[in-house]
Motif scaffolding. Structure first.
Motif, PDB file in Angstrom:
ATOM      1  N   THR A 134       0.824  -1.210   0.000  1.00 47.12           N
ATOM      2  CA  THR A 134       0.000   0.000   0.000  1.00 47.12           C
ATOM      3  C   THR A 134       0.854   1.255   0.000  1.00 47.12           C
ATOM      4  O   THR A 134       0.620   2.189  -0.782  1.00 47.12           O
ATOM      5  CB  THR A 134      -0.951  -0.011   1.213  1.00 47.12           C
ATOM      6  OG1 THR A 134      -1.690  -1.229   1.235  1.00 47.12           O
ATOM      7  CG2 THR A 134      -1.914   1.152   1.152  1.00 47.12           C
ATOM      8  N   GLU A 135       1.872   1.290   0.858  1.00 43.57           N
ATOM      9  CA  GLU A 135       2.727   2.474   0.909  1.00 43.57           C
ATOM     10  C   GLU A 135       3.519   2.634  -0.382  1.00 43.57           C
ATOM     11  O   GLU A 135       3.660   3.756  -0.910  1.00 43.57           O
ATOM     12  CB  GLU A 135       3.676   2.405   2.104  1.00 43.57           C
ATOM     13  CG  GLU A 135       4.515   3.663   2.254  1.00 43.57           C
ATOM     14  CD  GLU A 135       5.337   3.693   3.518  1.00 43.57           C
ATOM     15  OE1 GLU A 135       5.786   4.798   3.897  1.00 43.57           O
ATOM     16  OE2 GLU A 135       5.555   2.623   4.135  1.00 43.57           O
ATOM     17  N   LEU A 138       1.475   4.178  -3.107  1.00 40.15           N
ATOM     18  CA  LEU A 138       1.363   5.630  -2.947  1.00 40.15           C
ATOM     19  C   LEU A 138       2.533   6.329  -3.620  1.00 40.15           C
ATOM     20  O   LEU A 138       2.351   7.284  -4.395  1.00 40.15           O
ATOM     21  CB  LEU A 138       1.306   5.968  -1.456  1.00 40.15           C
ATOM     22  CG  LEU A 138       1.543   7.427  -1.053  1.00 40.15           C
ATOM     23  CD1 LEU A 138       0.496   8.337  -1.654  1.00 40.15           C
ATOM     24  CD2 LEU A 138       1.561   7.550   0.475  1.00 40.15           C
ATOM     25  N   TRP A 139       3.750   5.856  -3.339  1.00 43.52           N
ATOM     26  CA  TRP A 139       4.930   6.489  -3.916  1.00 43.52           C
ATOM     27  C   TRP A 139       4.996   6.268  -5.427  1.00 43.52           C
ATOM     28  O   TRP A 139       5.412   7.167  -6.179  1.00 43.52           O
ATOM     29  CB  TRP A 139       6.186   5.987  -3.218  1.00 43.52           C
ATOM     30  CG  TRP A 139       6.320   6.584  -1.852  1.00 43.52           C
ATOM     31  CD1 TRP A 139       5.887   6.060  -0.673  1.00 43.52           C
ATOM     32  CD2 TRP A 139       6.880   7.865  -1.528  1.00 43.52           C
ATOM     33  NE1 TRP A 139       6.155   6.915   0.367  1.00 43.52           N
ATOM     34  CE2 TRP A 139       6.767   8.028  -0.121  1.00 43.52           C
ATOM     35  CE3 TRP A 139       7.480   8.871  -2.268  1.00 43.52           C
ATOM     36  CZ2 TRP A 139       7.227   9.167   0.532  1.00 43.52           C
ATOM     37  CZ3 TRP A 139       7.948  10.011  -1.609  1.00 43.52           C
ATOM     38  CH2 TRP A 139       7.808  10.147  -0.219  1.00 43.52           C
ATOM     39  N   VAL A 158      -0.936   3.562  -9.200  1.00 40.19           N
ATOM     40  CA  VAL A 158      -1.306   2.932  -7.928  1.00 40.19           C
ATOM     41  C   VAL A 158      -1.892   1.547  -8.175  1.00 40.19           C
ATOM     42  O   VAL A 158      -1.463   0.543  -7.585  1.00 40.19           O
ATOM     43  CB  VAL A 158      -2.316   3.815  -7.161  1.00 40.19           C
ATOM     44  CG1 VAL A 158      -2.901   3.051  -5.968  1.00 40.19           C
ATOM     45  CG2 VAL A 158      -1.665   5.108  -6.686  1.00 40.19           C
ATOM     46  N   GLY A 176      -8.494   9.863  -3.213  1.00 40.41           N
ATOM     47  CA  GLY A 176      -7.732  11.046  -2.878  1.00 40.41           C
ATOM     48  C   GLY A 176      -8.441  12.282  -3.420  1.00 40.41           C
ATOM     49  O   GLY A 176      -9.518  12.202  -4.024  1.00 40.41           O
ATOM     50  N   ASN A 191      -7.893   5.503  -6.989  1.00 43.66           N
ATOM     51  CA  ASN A 191      -6.751   4.596  -6.853  1.00 43.66           C
ATOM     52  C   ASN A 191      -6.797   3.464  -7.876  1.00 43.66           C
ATOM     53  O   ASN A 191      -6.159   2.427  -7.698  1.00 43.66           O
ATOM     54  CB  ASN A 191      -6.707   4.035  -5.435  1.00 43.66           C
ATOM     55  CG  ASN A 191      -6.433   5.122  -4.423  1.00 43.66           C
ATOM     56  OD1 ASN A 191      -5.450   5.834  -4.526  1.00 43.66           O
ATOM     57  ND2 ASN A 191      -7.327   5.265  -3.457  1.00 43.66           N
ATOM     58  N   VAL A 209      -2.956  12.031  -2.236  1.00 44.53           N
ATOM     59  CA  VAL A 209      -3.069  10.700  -2.825  1.00 44.53           C
ATOM     60  C   VAL A 209      -3.135   9.710  -1.676  1.00 44.53           C
ATOM     61  O   VAL A 209      -2.298   9.757  -0.767  1.00 44.53           O
ATOM     62  CB  VAL A 209      -1.867  10.402  -3.738  1.00 44.53           C
ATOM     63  CG1 VAL A 209      -1.999   9.029  -4.379  1.00 44.53           C
ATOM     64  CG2 VAL A 209      -1.732  11.486  -4.806  1.00 44.53           C
ATOM     65  N   GLU A 210      -4.137   8.797  -1.704  1.00 49.19           N
ATOM     66  CA  GLU A 210      -4.317   7.931  -0.528  1.00 49.19           C
ATOM     67  C   GLU A 210      -4.882   6.560  -0.887  1.00 49.19           C
ATOM     68  O   GLU A 210      -6.084   6.329  -0.749  1.00 49.19           O
ATOM     69  CB  GLU A 210      -5.177   8.609   0.527  1.00 49.19           C
ATOM     70  CG  GLU A 210      -6.475   9.235   0.050  1.00 49.19           C
ATOM     71  CD  GLU A 210      -7.249   9.838   1.210  1.00 49.19           C
ATOM     72  OE1 GLU A 210      -7.242   9.278   2.323  1.00 49.19           O
ATOM     73  OE2 GLU A 210      -7.863  10.893   1.009  1.00 49.19           O
ATOM     74  N   HIS A 239      -3.817   1.891   4.855  1.00 47.16           N
ATOM     75  CA  HIS A 239      -4.111   3.206   4.271  1.00 47.16           C
ATOM     76  C   HIS A 239      -2.891   4.090   4.462  1.00 47.16           C
ATOM     77  O   HIS A 239      -2.412   4.264   5.592  1.00 47.16           O
ATOM     78  CB  HIS A 239      -5.337   3.805   4.997  1.00 47.16           C
ATOM     79  CG  HIS A 239      -5.657   5.217   4.645  1.00 47.16           C
ATOM     80  ND1 HIS A 239      -6.178   6.104   5.564  1.00 47.16           N
ATOM     81  CD2 HIS A 239      -5.546   5.906   3.483  1.00 47.16           C
ATOM     82  CE1 HIS A 239      -6.392   7.270   4.987  1.00 47.16           C
ATOM     83  NE2 HIS A 239      -6.008   7.180   3.725  1.00 47.16           N
ATOM     84  N   GLU A 241      -1.185   7.938   2.957  1.00 46.54           N
ATOM     85  CA  GLU A 241      -1.557   9.160   2.242  1.00 46.54           C
ATOM     86  C   GLU A 241      -0.444  10.189   2.371  1.00 46.54           C
ATOM     87  O   GLU A 241       0.205  10.306   3.409  1.00 46.54           O
ATOM     88  CB  GLU A 241      -2.851   9.732   2.834  1.00 46.54           C
ATOM     89  CG  GLU A 241      -3.292  11.046   2.225  1.00 46.54           C
ATOM     90  CD  GLU A 241      -4.559  11.608   2.883  1.00 46.54           C
ATOM     91  OE1 GLU A 241      -5.184  12.496   2.292  1.00 46.54           O
ATOM     92  OE2 GLU A 241      -4.900  11.149   4.005  1.00 46.54           O
TER      93      GLU A 241
END
Length: 274
Positions: A134-135, A138-139, A158, A176, A191, A209-210, A239, A241
């Motif tokens: 998940t993280e 995001l990046w 994503v 997001g 996403n 962005v989440e 989650h 963000e």
């Protein structure tokens, strides 16, 4: 401040600098909370720590009193199958829990908004992998953003990353958003979806962005408190963000303590901050 592209709020560089102050405060608050997540702590303990830190540094909590019914806290604390918008209180965190903490702050009228997911003590490898995926998504989403591109370039990046890592649920009903003088503004930032759609990515546009990802179904239900969103199948969720913007040099992650410089460098992406 100019407005164009269907009502998007486009900030000057000086206004983005003001957003960076709010964003850094959110990032630093989340790092305090990360360290405070231990077995035996309550979600209310985390909320009080967040509010004190935000106010002590000249900010105002974004979430407190927001919406209908008014949100009653400074942070959202969502535990296990709760994906987002959990209300902090007397719940005691126990070994093996996973808690998502969403935090927002206003400084001089400008908003920052970010979230992290933190394990409570030792958790299973599948949960750690869910958090990692998940993280990283995001990046990957922020790294895919380019001036002249489109909002769904982020969405596509994503989704593609999450799908490449296994069978996960990606929430579709929650997205997001744009951010600036208000916490939630146009445009929405899904996403998932095809690249090349939505508003243009231009200098002065700030986006939160989440990705919200589960170990099971993408479907959720709203609990009786009218805020907490939980998975319908009871699966655990994560989650993450960040609020970010684009400059002519690249992405600038306004809610990362270092502006995103180290993580972007690891990805081979130019850093757009200062």
């Amino acid at each position: 401040m100019g407005f164009r592209d269907r009502g998007l709020e486009i900030k000057s560089r000086e206004q983005i600098d003001l957003m960076r102050v709010a964003g850094r405060l959110v990032g630093e608050t989340l790092e305090l909370l990360r360290a405070a997540v231990t077995p035996g702590a309550t979600t209310g303990d985390l909320d009080r720590l967040a509010e004190a830190n935000i106010r002590d540094h000249g900010g105002v909590p974004s979430f407190l009193g927001y919406g209908v019914p008014p949100f009653p806290a400074t942070i959202c604390s969502s535990v296990n199958d709760e994906v987002v918008h959990g209300i902090p209180g007397d719940r005691v965190l126990v070994e093996g829990d996973v808690v998502s903490i969403d935090c927002g702050a206003i400084v001089d009228g400008w908003h920052g908004d970010a979230a992290i997911t933190v394990p409570v003590g030792d958790v299973g490898p599948e949960v750690l992998e869910l958090m990692r995926v998940t993280e990283e998504s995001l990046w990957r989403g922020m790294a895919a953003a380019r001036l002249g591109g489109r909002v769904t370039d982020i969405s596509h990046a994503v989704e593609q990353y999450v799908r490449s890592q296994g069978r996960y649920g990606i929430l579709e009903d929650y997205t997001g958003h744009g951010i600036g003088t208000e916490m939630h503004m146009s445009p929405n930032v899904p996403n998932y979806g095809r690249a090349g759609r939505g508003p243009s990515l231009v200098e002065g546009l700030a986006l939160a962005v989440e990705p919200m990802v589960t170990l099971g179904s993408k479907h959720t239900t709203l609990l009786d408190d009218e805020w907490t969103v939980a998975t319908v199948d009871g699966s655990l969720s994560a989650h993450f963000e960040h609020t970010f913007t684009l400059t002519s040099d690249g992405p600038w992650v306004l809610t990362a303590v270092d502006g995103g410089a180290s993580r972007l460098a690891d990805m081979g992406v130019p850093f757009g901050g200062r």
